[in-house]
Design an enzyme around this catalytic site. Structure first.
Site, PDB file in Angstrom:
ATOM      1  N   ARG A  77      25.362 -10.310 -14.048  1.00 46.83           N
ATOM      2  CA  ARG A  77      26.816 -10.956 -13.596  1.00 46.83           C
ATOM      3  C   ARG A  77      26.589 -12.162 -12.682  1.00 46.83           C
ATOM      4  O   ARG A  77      25.483 -12.446 -12.408  1.00 46.83           O
ATOM      5  CB  ARG A  77      27.418  -9.927 -12.790  1.00 46.83           C
ATOM      6  N   GLY A  78      27.762 -12.899 -12.461  1.00 45.91           N
ATOM      7  CA  GLY A  78      27.366 -14.023 -11.439  1.00 45.91           C
ATOM      8  C   GLY A  78      27.463 -15.074 -12.753  1.00 45.91           C
ATOM      9  O   GLY A  78      26.843 -15.114 -13.549  1.00 45.91           O
ATOM     10  N   ALA A  79      28.250 -16.155 -12.455  1.00 48.65           N
ATOM     11  CA  ALA A  79      28.562 -17.293 -13.405  1.00 48.65           C
ATOM     12  C   ALA A  79      26.875 -17.671 -14.267  1.00 48.65           C
ATOM     13  O   ALA A  79      26.956 -17.843 -15.442  1.00 48.65           O
ATOM     14  CB  ALA A  79      29.435 -18.256 -12.898  1.00 48.65           C
ATOM     15  N   ARG A 120      32.936 -12.302 -21.316  1.00 48.15           N
ATOM     16  CA  ARG A 120      33.947 -12.336 -20.373  1.00 48.15           C
ATOM     17  C   ARG A 120      34.683 -13.710 -20.212  1.00 48.15           C
ATOM     18  O   ARG A 120      33.951 -14.731 -20.624  1.00 48.15           O
ATOM     19  CB  ARG A 120      33.184 -12.021 -18.988  1.00 48.15           C
ATOM     20  N   GLN A 154      29.945  -6.170  -4.744  1.00 50.09           N
ATOM     21  CA  GLN A 154      28.898  -6.906  -5.082  1.00 50.09           C
ATOM     22  C   GLN A 154      28.230  -7.426  -3.615  1.00 50.09           C
ATOM     23  O   GLN A 154      27.118  -8.039  -3.614  1.00 50.09           O
ATOM     24  CB  GLN A 154      29.174  -8.408  -5.777  1.00 50.09           C
ATOM     25  N   ASP A 183      33.533 -19.231 -10.279  1.00 52.43           N
ATOM     26  CA  ASP A 183      33.240 -18.982 -11.731  1.00 52.43           C
ATOM     27  C   ASP A 183      33.780 -20.245 -12.799  1.00 52.43           C
ATOM     28  O   ASP A 183      33.144 -20.256 -13.872  1.00 52.43           O
ATOM     29  CB  ASP A 183      33.913 -17.653 -11.969  1.00 52.43           C
ATOM     30  N   ASN A 206      37.266 -17.730  -8.385  1.00 53.74           N
ATOM     31  CA  ASN A 206      36.078 -16.933  -7.732  1.00 53.74           C
ATOM     32  C   ASN A 206      36.516 -15.520  -7.653  1.00 53.74           C
ATOM     33  O   ASN A 206      37.686 -15.257  -7.720  1.00 53.74           O
ATOM     34  CB  ASN A 206      35.417 -17.718  -6.501  1.00 53.74           C
ATOM     35  N   LYS A 207      35.395 -14.840  -7.240  1.00 53.49           N
ATOM     36  CA  LYS A 207      35.902 -13.161  -7.097  1.00 53.49           C
ATOM     37  C   LYS A 207      37.044 -12.999  -6.119  1.00 53.49           C
ATOM     38  O   LYS A 207      37.307 -13.703  -5.244  1.00 53.49           O
ATOM     39  CB  LYS A 207      34.541 -12.452  -6.456  1.00 53.49           C
TER      40      LYS A 207
HETATM   41  O1  MRU Z   1      32.458 -10.365 -11.430  1.00 56.82           O
HETATM   42  P1  MRU Z   1      31.263 -11.062 -11.013  1.00 56.82           P
HETATM   43  O2  MRU Z   1      30.243 -10.185 -10.276  1.00 56.82           O
HETATM   44  O3  MRU Z   1      30.407 -11.660 -12.252  1.00 56.82           O
HETATM   45  O4  MRU Z   1      31.728 -12.275 -10.262  1.00 56.82           O
HETATM   46  C1  MRU Z   1      30.679 -13.236  -9.455  1.00 56.82           C
HETATM   47  C2  MRU Z   1      31.431 -14.186  -8.828  1.00 56.82           C
HETATM   48  O5  MRU Z   1      32.696 -14.255  -8.667  1.00 56.82           O
HETATM   49  C3  MRU Z   1      30.716 -15.196  -8.196  1.00 56.82           C
HETATM   50  O6  MRU Z   1      31.065 -15.590  -6.962  1.00 56.82           O
HETATM   51  C4  MRU Z   1      30.434 -16.392  -9.028  1.00 56.82           C
HETATM   52  O7  MRU Z   1      30.172 -15.989 -10.357  1.00 56.82           O
HETATM   53  C5  MRU Z   1      29.309 -17.305  -8.484  1.00 56.82           C
HETATM   54  S1  MRU Z   1      27.789 -16.694  -8.690  1.00 56.82           S
HETATM   55  C6  MRU Z   1      26.708 -18.023  -8.200  1.00 56.82           C
END
Ligand code: MRU
Length: 346
Positions: A51-53, A92, A197, A238, A248-249
């Site tokens: 996970r994470g963009a 996703r 997270q 994201d 973002n999250k």
């Molecule tokens: O649902 P996730 O854990 O994939 O969400 C991640 C985030 O929102 C991060 O802040 C974003 O992807 C940046 S990661 C460098």
């Protein structure tokens, strides 16, 4: 710089499979899963094993190679392989890095597996380089902009470290850089409901690095900021629209609003692969809606009464006018002051 942040690879190509650190079981267990086919990768992305963009961008890039190899094993034709790649690309919807990185590797598809792998490796390598550059730009900007005669107190939301990228980290990379320069007092890491997270992953990375931090409930963030306990907030992204609106999250926009009210900087750190210039504003960003159980249950046990429905958007959109600075590998854009990505990053 610690050995951990250099060596930790959320996504690693082994030669014929993709090794992913299983982020669903951290911090209590450190396990790696081997993904050998497209179904396995789609499942891993959707369950947030990876996970994470930028990390799902790298996983998607290598996913093209997995699809080619699976196609060879199963006797798929070109159309079937490309259909499998399309499933990875759509695993996703919000993080644009997944689509951008898959599309980039697909430009080498007709040259064969070695070219696909070389391109995926370049995606991974370049992301680490971008993170390092962001770390330096972001730290320089903060130290110049925040007038403090002491190390900084920084708040972050979700996880943006080595786990969320090809290595090092975006917002957490800036935080690491401040720590390396002796300019970081403490990090407030929002726990990041509902999948934690922040408390599971960011705190784990900070512990490995010996970086002083508190984990706090997401609901504590605004109060911590308004009490003057934070000098700046820094988060990842994201997808960033041309006008600077940032997905973002979920919970990020509340942090940004509190920073604006308190008059402290709200920074977004993201590589240019996260900037989607084809999307004019945040209204055009598809926000992933995840299953209700993630908010109605805790650790598999129902917490809300039977009869309650769950609302579970995984992300929110922070208006660009609340983004004091967008840190990319090219420098810092002062978005709220009018330096819009659509005009500066084309
Ligand atoms: O649902 P996730 O854990 O994939 O969400 C991640 C985030 O929102 C991060 O802040 C974003 O992807 C940046 S990661 C460098």
């Amino acid at each position: 710089m610690s050995v951990m942040s250099q060596k930790l690879r959320a996504v690693d190509w082994t030669g014929n499979s993709l090794a992913l650190i299983d982020q669903t079981v951290l911090p209590h267990r450190t396990e790696t899963i081997q993904v050998r086919d497209v179904d396995g990768l789609v499942d891993a992305i959707q369950r947030l094993v990876v996970r994470g963009a930028p990390a799902i961008g790298a996983a998607g890039a290598y996913g093209v190679a997995l699809a080619v190899l699976e196609g060879e094993r199963e006797g798929w034709d070109r159309t079937q392989v490309l259909a499998a790649v399309a499933r990875i690309r759509a695993a996703r919807p919000t993080a644009v890095n997944l689509m951008v990185c898959v599309d980039r590797v697909l430009t080498r598809f007709d040259e064969g597996l070695d070219a696909v792998l070389a391109e995926a490796a370049a995606v991974q390598r370049e992301d680490v380089g971008a993170n390092r550059a962001m770390g330096a730009y972001g730290a320089d900007w903060l130290l110049k902009r925040v007038a403090a005669d002491r190390p900084l107190r920084v708040l972050t939301h979700c996880n943006t470290g080595a786990l969320a990228t090809a290595g090092w980290g975006t917002a957490l990379g800036v935080i690491r850089e401040l720590h390396a320069r002796g300019q970081l007092e403490v990090v407030y890491a929002d726990e990041t409901r509902p999948l934690l997270q922040g408390s599971r992953l960011t705190a784990w990375e900070l512990v490995q690095e010996g970086i002083p931090h508190y984990v706090q409930a997401d609901g504590a963030a605004a109060g911590t900021i308004l009490r003057g306990e934070v000098d700046a907030a820094i988060v990842g992204a994201d997808r960033i629209a041309a006008n600077g609106d940032t997905a973002n999250k979920v919970g990020t926009v509340g942090v940004a609003l509190a920073c604006a009210y308190a008059g402290i900087p709200f920074l977004v750190a993201a590589p240019t692969t996260t900037v989607d210039l084809s999307t004019a504003t945040g209204d055009g960003i598809h926000i992933e809606l995840r299953g209700e159980a993630e908010v109605l249950e805790w650790s598999g046990i129902r917490t809300a009464p039977a009869g309650s429905r769950g609302h579970n958007p995984a992300f929110d959109v922070t208006p660009g006018r609340l983004v004091t600075g967008l840190v990319t590998e090219r420098g810092v854009l002062e978005v709220s002051a009018g330096e819009l990505p659509g005009e500066h990053l084309r």
